[in-house]
Design a protein around this motif. Structure first.
Motif, PDB file in Angstrom:
ATOM      1  N   PHE A 163       0.793  -1.230   0.000  1.00 16.17           N
ATOM      2  CA  PHE A 163       0.000   0.000   0.000  1.00 16.17           C
ATOM      3  C   PHE A 163       0.827   1.283   0.000  1.00 16.17           C
ATOM      4  N   GLY A 164       2.142   1.179   0.200  1.00 16.18           N
ATOM      5  CA  GLY A 164       2.975   2.371   0.243  1.00 16.18           C
ATOM      6  C   GLY A 164       3.621   2.560   1.604  1.00 16.18           C
ATOM      7  N   LYS A 165       4.626   3.385   1.659  1.00 14.01           N
ATOM      8  CA  LYS A 165       5.385   3.610   2.887  1.00 14.01           C
ATOM      9  C   LYS A 165       4.481   4.088   4.019  1.00 14.01           C
ATOM     10  N   ASP A 166       4.736   3.529   5.221  1.00 11.27           N
ATOM     11  CA  ASP A 166       3.951   3.881   6.421  1.00 11.27           C
ATOM     12  C   ASP A 166       2.465   3.638   6.201  1.00 11.27           C
ATOM     13  N   ALA A 167       2.153   2.507   5.591  1.00  5.95           N
ATOM     14  CA  ALA A 167       0.761   2.165   5.307  1.00  5.95           C
ATOM     15  C   ALA A 167      -0.033   2.000   6.594  1.00  5.95           C
ATOM     16  N   GLU A 168      -1.303   2.294   6.522  1.00  6.44           N
ATOM     17  CA  GLU A 168      -2.200   2.091   7.654  1.00  6.44           C
ATOM     18  C   GLU A 168      -2.258   0.596   7.984  1.00  6.44           C
ATOM     19  N   VAL A 169      -2.017   0.243   9.251  1.00  8.12           N
ATOM     20  CA  VAL A 169      -1.938  -1.173   9.619  1.00  8.12           C
ATOM     21  C   VAL A 169      -3.275  -1.887   9.452  1.00  8.12           C
ATOM     22  N   PHE A 170      -4.367  -1.132   9.440  1.00 11.23           N
ATOM     23  CA  PHE A 170      -5.692  -1.737   9.298  1.00 11.23           C
ATOM     24  C   PHE A 170      -6.158  -1.783   7.839  1.00 11.23           C
ATOM     25  N   ILE A 190     -21.201 -20.445   6.286  1.00 10.71           N
ATOM     26  CA  ILE A 190     -19.783 -20.819   6.295  1.00 10.71           C
ATOM     27  C   ILE A 190     -18.933 -19.690   5.723  1.00 10.71           C
ATOM     28  N   HIS A 191     -19.365 -19.119   4.615  1.00 13.19           N
ATOM     29  CA  HIS A 191     -18.621 -18.038   3.981  1.00 13.19           C
ATOM     30  C   HIS A 191     -18.512 -16.825   4.904  1.00 13.19           C
ATOM     31  N   LYS A 192     -19.595 -16.470   5.533  1.00 16.02           N
ATOM     32  CA  LYS A 192     -19.564 -15.347   6.475  1.00 16.02           C
ATOM     33  C   LYS A 192     -18.589 -15.632   7.607  1.00 16.02           C
ATOM     34  N   LYS A 193     -18.634 -16.839   8.122  1.00 19.34           N
ATOM     35  CA  LYS A 193     -17.752 -17.232   9.224  1.00 19.34           C
ATOM     36  C   LYS A 193     -16.294 -17.138   8.814  1.00 19.34           C
ATOM     37  N   ARG A 194     -15.958 -17.641   7.642  1.00 23.61           N
ATOM     38  CA  ARG A 194     -14.557 -17.657   7.200  1.00 23.61           C
ATOM     39  C   ARG A 194     -14.024 -16.247   6.944  1.00 23.61           C
ATOM     40  N   VAL A 195     -14.845 -15.381   6.369  1.00 27.72           N
ATOM     41  CA  VAL A 195     -14.396 -14.001   6.158  1.00 27.72           C
ATOM     42  C   VAL A 195     -14.222 -13.300   7.500  1.00 27.72           C
ATOM     43  N   ARG A 196     -15.143 -13.535   8.418  1.00 27.58           N
ATOM     44  CA  ARG A 196     -15.013 -12.950   9.763  1.00 27.58           C
ATOM     45  C   ARG A 196     -13.722 -13.432  10.428  1.00 27.58           C
ATOM     46  N   GLU A 197     -13.392 -14.707  10.275  1.00 24.84           N
ATOM     47  CA  GLU A 197     -12.153 -15.241  10.844  1.00 24.84           C
ATOM     48  C   GLU A 197     -10.933 -14.565  10.236  1.00 24.84           C
ATOM     49  N   CYS A 198     -10.956 -14.353   8.927  1.00 22.02           N
ATOM     50  CA  CYS A 198      -9.828 -13.680   8.269  1.00 22.02           C
ATOM     51  C   CYS A 198      -9.648 -12.269   8.806  1.00 22.02           C
ATOM     52  N   PHE A 199     -10.749 -11.609   9.119  1.00 24.65           N
ATOM     53  CA  PHE A 199     -10.695 -10.253   9.684  1.00 24.65           C
ATOM     54  C   PHE A 199     -10.150 -10.280  11.108  1.00 24.65           C
ATOM     55  N   LEU A 200     -10.530 -11.273  11.905  1.00 27.05           N
ATOM     56  CA  LEU A 200     -10.264 -11.258  13.351  1.00 27.05           C
ATOM     57  C   LEU A 200      -9.066 -12.071  13.810  1.00 27.05           C
ATOM     58  N   ASN A 201      -8.714 -13.149  13.089  1.00 30.24           N
ATOM     59  CA  ASN A 201      -7.734 -14.104  13.609  1.00 30.24           C
ATOM     60  C   ASN A 201      -6.423 -13.474  14.071  1.00 30.24           C
ATOM     61  N   ASP A 202      -5.845 -12.639  13.216  1.00 23.99           N
ATOM     62  CA  ASP A 202      -4.550 -12.050  13.566  1.00 23.99           C
ATOM     63  C   ASP A 202      -4.670 -11.037  14.691  1.00 23.99           C
ATOM     64  N   LEU A 203      -5.815 -10.405  14.808  1.00 25.59           N
ATOM     65  CA  LEU A 203      -6.030  -9.428  15.876  1.00 25.59           C
ATOM     66  C   LEU A 203      -6.185 -10.117  17.222  1.00 25.59           C
ATOM     67  N   GLU A 204      -6.933 -11.222  17.234  1.00 29.49           N
ATOM     68  CA  GLU A 204      -7.310 -11.834  18.502  1.00 29.49           C
ATOM     69  C   GLU A 204      -6.493 -13.070  18.867  1.00 29.49           C
ATOM     70  N   ASN A 205      -5.952 -13.765  17.886  1.00 25.50           N
ATOM     71  CA  ASN A 205      -5.197 -14.989  18.180  1.00 25.50           C
ATOM     72  C   ASN A 205      -3.693 -14.806  18.080  1.00 25.50           C
ATOM     73  N   ARG A 206      -3.260 -13.781  17.354  1.00 28.84           N
ATOM     74  CA  ARG A 206      -1.820 -13.530  17.215  1.00 28.84           C
ATOM     75  C   ARG A 206      -1.411 -12.175  17.776  1.00 28.84           C
ATOM     76  N   ASN A 207      -2.387 -11.432  18.272  1.00 28.64           N
ATOM     77  CA  ASN A 207      -2.128 -10.119  18.878  1.00 28.64           C
ATOM     78  C   ASN A 207      -1.389  -9.168  17.936  1.00 28.64           C
ATOM     79  N   LEU A 208      -1.732  -9.227  16.657  1.00 27.78           N
ATOM     80  CA  LEU A 208      -1.164  -8.308  15.672  1.00 27.78           C
ATOM     81  C   LEU A 208      -2.042  -7.072  15.559  1.00 27.78           C
ATOM     82  N   GLU A 209      -1.497  -6.008  14.994  1.00 26.21           N
ATOM     83  CA  GLU A 209      -2.240  -4.752  14.877  1.00 26.21           C
ATOM     84  C   GLU A 209      -3.191  -4.741  13.690  1.00 26.21           C
ATOM     85  N   GLY A 210      -2.974  -5.638  12.760  1.00 33.72           N
ATOM     86  CA  GLY A 210      -3.846  -5.734  11.594  1.00 33.72           C
ATOM     87  C   GLY A 210      -3.732  -7.110  10.987  1.00 33.72           C
TER      88      GLY A 210
END
Length: 284
Positions: free
Chosen positions: A72-79, A108-128
């Protein structure tokens, strides 16, 4: 484009995917920062077009990018990656209608997209979300993947077969795996028009280096028995990611040993062993 890139679309996506409202303000802030900067805006829309409006080599090249600044470019928004997932919601709804998904597949599709949005935030403690999670979300949004039982099936228009994927933390119960493959044939015919397709699977679970570490009763061993397997490239990073939930090999001594497989793989890694991807063709 203005009909897509606005706060209402963000609200629509939060509602459609049932995402925790606590992340909404971060998405608003990210949106305002990106779309008030002409340079970032152009780059963001360019990536969106590759993800949701094109299906070519440009998409595959995105898998080679790990750093969002390179995307996305230098200093991209983490979200930015999380925001990108949300802006695919209108495409997702259109694809669901186009393929006439049943209620279960929609859920199932809704669940998987929601997981893609949340997994790194909640399971890996990443900023995005990592770029890989954004890309996986796009597979569902573009309706390239369906899920039948314990396995997922991807229809790739560029090749004449169906790719099998194994969702994270799936219990590879052998009977459930076989039932999934059997049931998938009807779904693939109905949705994608593919009759008696060839199935392939590329996974660390099919690694020949994994096989000696498994017991005779192991579900992974039984899963491997379903395929004719050729050896592929180094997949040690996948093993670290899926077995140990880390992308770093800087300190192997710190890897957890909570399961017998973790203990055995860690021992091999400390000895300098490399794990190679297994490329499997389903036996007929």
């Amino acid at each position: 484009m203005n009909k897509i890139f606005n706060l209402k679309t963000i609200d629509e996506a939060f509602d459609f995917y049932s995402i925790d409202e606590k992340y909404k303000q971060k998405c608003y802030n990210c949106f305002n920062n990106i779309f008030s900067n002409s340079q970032y805006k152009v780059k963001f829309i360019s990536v969106f077009n590759i993800l949701f409006l094109k299906n070519d080599n440009e998409f595959r090249k995105l898998w080679e990018i790990d750093n969002i600044d390179d995307l996305f470019g230098k200093d991209a928004e983490v979200f930015s990656t999380n925001l990108m997932i949300l802006f695919g919601v209108k495409n997702h709804k259109q694809n669901i209608l186009k393929l006439n998904f049943k209620t279960e597949q929609i859920s199932i599709h809704k669940k998987r997209v929601r997981e893609c949005f949340l997994n790194d935030l909640e399971n890996r403690n990443l900023e995005g979300a990592r770029i890989s999670q954004m890309l996986w979300a796009s597979y569902f949004i573009n309706a390239r993947i369906i899920e039948v039982g314990v396995l997922q099936y991807e229809f790739d228009t560029s090749i004449d077969n169906i790719k099998i994927h194994i969702p994270t933390q799936t219990n590879l119960n052998f009977e459930k795996v076989k039932q999934s493959i059997k049931d998938s044939k009807k779904e693939i015919l109905n949705l994608f028009g593919k009759k008696q397709p060839d199935y392939i699977c590329k996974s660390w679970l099919l690694s020949k280096q994994i096989l000696p570490l498994l017991s005779e009763k192991s579900n992974i061993r039984k899963f491997q028995s379903l395929f004719q397997i050729q050896e592929g490239f180094d997949c040690t990073s996948d093993v670290l990611n899926f077995v140990f939930k880390t992308n770093s090999s800087s300190n192997l001594n710190d890897l957890p040993e909570k399961t017998s497989l973790q203990k055995k793989i860690k021992k091999e890694l400390l000895l300098g062993k490399q794990f190679n991807l297994g490329i499997g063709t389903l036996r007929t």
